[in-house]
Design a protein around this motif. Structure first.
Motif, PDB file in Angstrom:
ATOM      1  N   VAL A  56      21.738  47.136  27.164  1.00 48.06           N
ATOM      2  CA  VAL A  56      22.655  47.952  27.956  1.00 48.06           C
ATOM      3  C   VAL A  56      21.887  49.157  28.482  1.00 48.06           C
ATOM      4  O   VAL A  56      21.141  49.800  27.732  1.00 48.06           O
ATOM      5  CB  VAL A  56      23.872  48.418  27.123  1.00 48.06           C
ATOM      6  CG1 VAL A  56      24.850  49.188  27.994  1.00 48.06           C
ATOM      7  CG2 VAL A  56      24.555  47.239  26.463  1.00 48.06           C
ATOM      8  N   THR A  57      22.063  49.454  29.770  1.00 48.50           N
ATOM      9  CA  THR A  57      21.470  50.644  30.384  1.00 48.50           C
ATOM     10  C   THR A  57      22.595  51.550  30.851  1.00 48.50           C
ATOM     11  O   THR A  57      23.461  51.123  31.618  1.00 48.50           O
ATOM     12  CB  THR A  57      20.565  50.267  31.574  1.00 48.50           C
ATOM     13  OG1 THR A  57      19.537  49.385  31.128  1.00 48.50           O
ATOM     14  CG2 THR A  57      19.933  51.508  32.189  1.00 48.50           C
ATOM     15  N   GLU A  64      24.874  50.907  34.032  1.00 46.47           N
ATOM     16  CA  GLU A  64      24.123  50.400  35.176  1.00 46.47           C
ATOM     17  C   GLU A  64      23.668  48.965  34.997  1.00 46.47           C
ATOM     18  O   GLU A  64      23.454  48.254  35.984  1.00 46.47           O
ATOM     19  CB  GLU A  64      22.906  51.292  35.445  1.00 46.47           C
ATOM     20  CG  GLU A  64      23.273  52.694  35.879  1.00 46.47           C
ATOM     21  CD  GLU A  64      22.065  53.472  36.371  1.00 46.47           C
ATOM     22  OE1 GLU A  64      20.922  52.970  36.222  1.00 46.47           O
ATOM     23  OE2 GLU A  64      22.253  54.584  36.909  1.00 46.47           O
ATOM     24  N   GLN A  65      23.514  48.539  33.774  1.00 50.00           N
ATOM     25  CA  GLN A  65      23.039  47.177  33.539  1.00 50.00           C
ATOM     26  C   GLN A  65      23.507  46.708  32.168  1.00 50.00           C
ATOM     27  O   GLN A  65      23.546  47.479  31.213  1.00 50.00           O
ATOM     28  CB  GLN A  65      21.509  47.109  33.631  1.00 50.00           C
ATOM     29  CG  GLN A  65      20.941  45.697  33.497  1.00 50.00           C
ATOM     30  CD  GLN A  65      19.422  45.697  33.553  1.00 50.00           C
ATOM     31  OE1 GLN A  65      18.793  46.753  33.530  1.00 50.00           O
ATOM     32  NE2 GLN A  65      18.826  44.527  33.634  1.00 50.00           N
ATOM     33  N   ARG A  66      23.850  45.413  32.085  1.00 47.49           N
ATOM     34  CA  ARG A  66      24.222  44.810  30.801  1.00 47.49           C
ATOM     35  C   ARG A  66      23.767  43.356  30.801  1.00 47.49           C
ATOM     36  O   ARG A  66      23.963  42.635  31.775  1.00 47.49           O
ATOM     37  CB  ARG A  66      25.732  44.866  30.561  1.00 47.49           C
ATOM     38  CG  ARG A  66      26.160  44.198  29.251  1.00 47.49           C
ATOM     39  CD  ARG A  66      27.661  44.093  29.111  1.00 47.49           C
ATOM     40  NE  ARG A  66      28.328  45.386  29.051  1.00 47.49           N
ATOM     41  CZ  ARG A  66      29.561  45.551  28.591  1.00 47.49           C
ATOM     42  NH1 ARG A  66      30.250  44.507  28.142  1.00 47.49           N
ATOM     43  NH2 ARG A  66      30.111  46.759  28.587  1.00 47.49           N
ATOM     44  N   GLN A  67      23.158  42.951  29.709  1.00 45.47           N
ATOM     45  CA  GLN A  67      22.698  41.569  29.581  1.00 45.47           C
ATOM     46  C   GLN A  67      22.945  41.106  28.148  1.00 45.47           C
ATOM     47  O   GLN A  67      22.474  41.721  27.202  1.00 45.47           O
ATOM     48  CB  GLN A  67      21.214  41.446  29.930  1.00 45.47           C
ATOM     49  CG  GLN A  67      20.693  40.008  29.892  1.00 45.47           C
ATOM     50  CD  GLN A  67      19.233  39.918  30.320  1.00 45.47           C
ATOM     51  OE1 GLN A  67      18.620  40.934  30.651  1.00 45.47           O
ATOM     52  NE2 GLN A  67      18.682  38.724  30.301  1.00 45.47           N
ATOM     53  N   LEU A  78      29.163  51.562  23.720  1.00 49.93           N
ATOM     54  CA  LEU A  78      27.932  52.136  24.265  1.00 49.93           C
ATOM     55  C   LEU A  78      28.026  52.312  25.774  1.00 49.93           C
ATOM     56  O   LEU A  78      27.538  53.300  26.334  1.00 49.93           O
ATOM     57  CB  LEU A  78      26.743  51.242  23.924  1.00 49.93           C
ATOM     58  CG  LEU A  78      26.305  51.218  22.457  1.00 49.93           C
ATOM     59  CD1 LEU A  78      25.249  50.145  22.234  1.00 49.93           C
ATOM     60  CD2 LEU A  78      25.760  52.580  22.028  1.00 49.93           C
ATOM     61  N   SER A  79      28.643  51.371  26.450  1.00 46.64           N
ATOM     62  CA  SER A  79      28.773  51.468  27.907  1.00 46.64           C
ATOM     63  C   SER A  79      29.687  52.613  28.321  1.00 46.64           C
ATOM     64  O   SER A  79      29.616  53.095  29.460  1.00 46.64           O
ATOM     65  CB  SER A  79      29.320  50.156  28.469  1.00 46.64           C
ATOM     66  OG  SER A  79      30.640  49.904  27.994  1.00 46.64           O
ATOM     67  N   ALA A 124      23.374  37.531  10.720  1.00 47.57           N
ATOM     68  CA  ALA A 124      24.297  38.506  10.122  1.00 47.57           C
ATOM     69  C   ALA A 124      24.299  39.819  10.902  1.00 47.57           C
ATOM     70  O   ALA A 124      25.357  40.441  11.080  1.00 47.57           O
ATOM     71  CB  ALA A 124      23.907  38.762   8.659  1.00 47.57           C
ATOM     72  N   LEU A 125      23.124  40.254  11.392  1.00 42.45           N
ATOM     73  CA  LEU A 125      23.023  41.510  12.129  1.00 42.45           C
ATOM     74  C   LEU A 125      22.514  41.227  13.542  1.00 42.45           C
ATOM     75  O   LEU A 125      21.399  40.725  13.714  1.00 42.45           O
ATOM     76  CB  LEU A 125      22.076  42.479  11.414  1.00 42.45           C
ATOM     77  CG  LEU A 125      22.540  43.004  10.048  1.00 42.45           C
ATOM     78  CD1 LEU A 125      21.450  43.845   9.415  1.00 42.45           C
ATOM     79  CD2 LEU A 125      23.827  43.806  10.193  1.00 42.45           C
ATOM     80  N   SER A 126      23.326  41.548  14.534  1.00 39.17           N
ATOM     81  CA  SER A 126      22.942  41.360  15.932  1.00 39.17           C
ATOM     82  C   SER A 126      22.093  42.542  16.399  1.00 39.17           C
ATOM     83  O   SER A 126      22.141  43.631  15.824  1.00 39.17           O
ATOM     84  CB  SER A 126      24.184  41.238  16.809  1.00 39.17           C
ATOM     85  OG  SER A 126      24.990  40.157  16.375  1.00 39.17           O
ATOM     86  N   THR A 127      21.324  42.310  17.451  1.00 38.73           N
ATOM     87  CA  THR A 127      20.410  43.327  17.979  1.00 38.73           C
ATOM     88  C   THR A 127      20.895  43.804  19.347  1.00 38.73           C
ATOM     89  O   THR A 127      21.135  42.989  20.245  1.00 38.73           O
ATOM     90  CB  THR A 127      18.982  42.769  18.102  1.00 38.73           C
ATOM     91  OG1 THR A 127      18.549  42.296  16.830  1.00 38.73           O
ATOM     92  CG2 THR A 127      18.020  43.839  18.589  1.00 38.73           C
ATOM     93  N   ILE A 128      21.024  45.112  19.499  1.00 40.10           N
ATOM     94  CA  ILE A 128      21.431  45.717  20.770  1.00 40.10           C
ATOM     95  C   ILE A 128      20.368  46.733  21.171  1.00 40.10           C
ATOM     96  O   ILE A 128      20.050  47.647  20.407  1.00 40.10           O
ATOM     97  CB  ILE A 128      22.798  46.414  20.668  1.00 40.10           C
ATOM     98  CG1 ILE A 128      23.874  45.449  20.165  1.00 40.10           C
ATOM     99  CG2 ILE A 128      23.205  46.999  22.021  1.00 40.10           C
ATOM    100  CD1 ILE A 128      25.212  46.113  19.912  1.00 40.10           C
TER     101      ILE A 128
END
Length: 288
Positions: A72-73, A136-139, A129-130, A208-212
């Protein structure tokens, strides 16, 4: 009577001796069968315990092992304050900050943070977070590793059985050669089991734990990748930049050569001019 008694006693002693010999031979055969074929049993177990991919069951979506990753940006008014809020969001969700890289400046400060949050809180944390500023960007990307997880579980079960059987044979070893060979084989099996268990723990951590990965930008900071136009205008701009770069290189080379041209070129030109002038004067004098 004495003869009859003697015959009966002789028969009784012979029977006792035969029984003892058969018992000794039976014990020896059992001990031999327990230790001698250790190598054969290990080879048979190794053939039966080969790693074969397991078929994954048809699980529902909520029962599958899925790795979530997101980037996320967000453009914010204050990068440090927004970074603190992002840290709070991760901790509130039950996660933590695994990376924090910041750069400060006059209106062009940036921060790139890597957050690890529980998988069931992934979507909500990305949305929060957004909302820290202007997104401006999300993937978002996902990877289904259910087949790998099931396959690893099957391999670990088989390998654990091989380790247990190797330890039992090691306890029954009767000779030094069998002991050395069994210890080496058990150590190899234990190392393979530890490797499979490490892979399973790594997959379990990723699921178990996602990465952002969140990038925070000041109002004047440039986003990663820039805003260069694509297509014809982009090619025209790139060509113009290349032309200017070439001209700068050419001017730099000329600037470096100019002192040498002045120092060597002017004397050479003066000598050439003087020689040419003398040659012209001599020609009329030589004519009859």
């Amino acid at each position: 009577m004495n003869r009859t008694t003697y015959l009966l006693g002789t028969a009784l002693v012979a029977g006792v001796l035969l029984a003892g010999c058969s018992a000794d031979s039976s014990d020896d055969s059992q001990a031999t069968s327990a230790a001698a074929p250790a190598a054969d049993q290990l080879q048979a177990q190794a053939a039966e315990g080969k790693d074969t991919p397991a078929q994954a069951p048809d699980l529902k979506v909520d029962q599958r092992s899925i790795i979530y990753r997101g980037t996320v940006t967000v453009r914010v008014e204050n990068v440090d304050a927004a970074a603190g809020q992002a840290t709070g969001l991760a901790k509130t969700a039950g996660g933590f900050v695994s990376g924090d890289n910041r750069s400060s400046g006059n209106g062009d400060a940036t921060a790139t943070m890597e957050l690890r949050v529980p998988a069931d809180k992934f979507a909500s944390v990305v949305d929060q977070l957004s909302e820290l500023g202007t997104e401006e960007q999300r993937q978002i990307s996902t990877e289904d590793v259910t087949d790998q997880t099931v396959d690893l579980d099957a391999r670990i079960t088989v390998q654990q059985a091989r380790v247990d059987s190797g330890r039992k044979l090691l306890a029954q070893a009767k000779s030094l050669n069998d002991l050395v060979m069994l210890e080496r084989e058990v150590a190899t099996r234990e190392a393979d089991l530890a490797s499979l268990q490490a892979k399973k723990r790594h997959l379990a951590d990723l699921t178990a734990l996602s990465t952002i990965t969140v990038t925070l930008l000041d109002p004047q900071a440039e986003a990663a990748g820039g805003d260069d136009p694509a297509g014809f205008l982009g090619g025209l701009g790139a060509g113009w930049d290349a032309l200017l770069a070439s001209l700068r290189v050419l001017l730099t080379v000329l600037g470096a050569l100019l002192p040498w041209l002045i120092a060597l070129g002017l004397p050479a030109w003066g000598i050439f001019y003087a020689v040419r002038r003398l040659t012209r004067r001599r020609r009329p004098a030589q004519q009859p």
